[in-house]
Design a protein around this motif. Structure first.
Motif, PDB file in Angstrom:
ATOM      1  N   VAL A 187      -4.219 -10.811   3.278  1.00  0.00           N
ATOM      2  CA  VAL A 187      -3.605 -12.543   3.229  1.00  0.00           C
ATOM      3  C   VAL A 187      -4.126 -13.452   4.091  1.00  0.00           C
ATOM      4  O   VAL A 187      -4.144 -13.146   5.558  1.00  0.00           O
ATOM      5  N   ARG A 188      -5.223 -14.886   3.355  1.00  0.00           N
ATOM      6  CA  ARG A 188      -5.590 -15.212   4.080  1.00  0.00           C
ATOM      7  C   ARG A 188      -5.253 -16.763   3.689  1.00  0.00           C
ATOM      8  O   ARG A 188      -4.245 -17.164   3.136  1.00  0.00           O
ATOM      9  N   SER A 189      -5.358 -17.668   5.322  1.00  0.00           N
ATOM     10  CA  SER A 189      -4.885 -18.976   4.865  1.00  0.00           C
ATOM     11  C   SER A 189      -5.246 -20.082   3.420  1.00  0.00           C
ATOM     12  O   SER A 189      -6.517 -19.977   3.123  1.00  0.00           O
ATOM     13  N   PRO A 190      -4.671 -20.561   3.564  1.00  0.00           N
ATOM     14  CA  PRO A 190      -5.469 -21.365   2.284  1.00  0.00           C
ATOM     15  C   PRO A 190      -6.380 -22.453   3.071  1.00  0.00           C
ATOM     16  O   PRO A 190      -6.038 -22.606   3.985  1.00  0.00           O
ATOM     17  N   ASP A 191      -7.582 -22.656   2.235  1.00  0.00           N
ATOM     18  CA  ASP A 191      -8.702 -23.544   2.585  1.00  0.00           C
ATOM     19  C   ASP A 191      -8.919 -24.521   1.441  1.00  0.00           C
ATOM     20  O   ASP A 191      -9.157 -24.386   0.534  1.00  0.00           O
ATOM     21  N   VAL A 192      -9.045 -25.807   1.907  1.00  0.00           N
ATOM     22  CA  VAL A 192      -8.141 -26.821   0.941  1.00  0.00           C
ATOM     23  C   VAL A 192     -10.190 -26.981   0.705  1.00  0.00           C
ATOM     24  O   VAL A 192      -9.624 -27.611  -0.816  1.00  0.00           O
ATOM     25  N   ASN A 193     -10.568 -26.913   0.842  1.00  0.00           N
ATOM     26  CA  ASN A 193     -12.548 -27.006   0.361  1.00  0.00           C
ATOM     27  C   ASN A 193     -12.510 -25.996   0.032  1.00  0.00           C
ATOM     28  O   ASN A 193     -13.187 -26.338  -1.667  1.00  0.00           O
ATOM     29  N   TYR A 194     -11.490 -24.622  -0.475  1.00  0.00           N
ATOM     30  CA  TYR A 194     -12.394 -23.579  -1.403  1.00  0.00           C
ATOM     31  C   TYR A 194     -10.923 -23.321  -2.362  1.00  0.00           C
ATOM     32  O   TYR A 194     -10.800 -22.742  -3.950  1.00  0.00           O
ATOM     33  N   SER A 195      -9.501 -23.590  -1.980  1.00  0.00           N
ATOM     34  CA  SER A 195      -8.182 -23.379  -3.158  1.00  0.00           C
ATOM     35  C   SER A 195      -8.543 -24.444  -4.417  1.00  0.00           C
ATOM     36  O   SER A 195      -8.632 -25.075  -4.299  1.00  0.00           O
TER      37      SER A 195
END
Length: 61
Positions: A44-52
């Motif tokens: 489980v990865r953390s959210p990425d504003v540039n990719y999400s």
């Protein structure tokens, strides 16, 4: 019900992603679903504003 159990057993990543995308359900909190997925060897990865995106997605390793 059988299909849900089969998915959770053989494809825990797909199962967790589908549950998270169908929120709000009222049964489980998103954090509980993510913890359960991690216990079943799902990364489980953390959210990425540039990719999400709006929905949760599965990624290649």
């Amino acid at each position: 019900m059988y299909v849900s159990y089969w998915l959770k057993c053989y494809y825990p990543d797909v199962f967790a992603t589908a549950l998270l995308n169908s929120m709000p359900m009222g049964f489980y909190q998103p954090a509980q679903i993510m913890i359960d997925a991690q216990k079943h060897t799902v990364e489980v990865r953390s959210p990425d504003v540039n990719y999400s995106q709006w929905d949760n997605l599965l990624e290649e390793k």
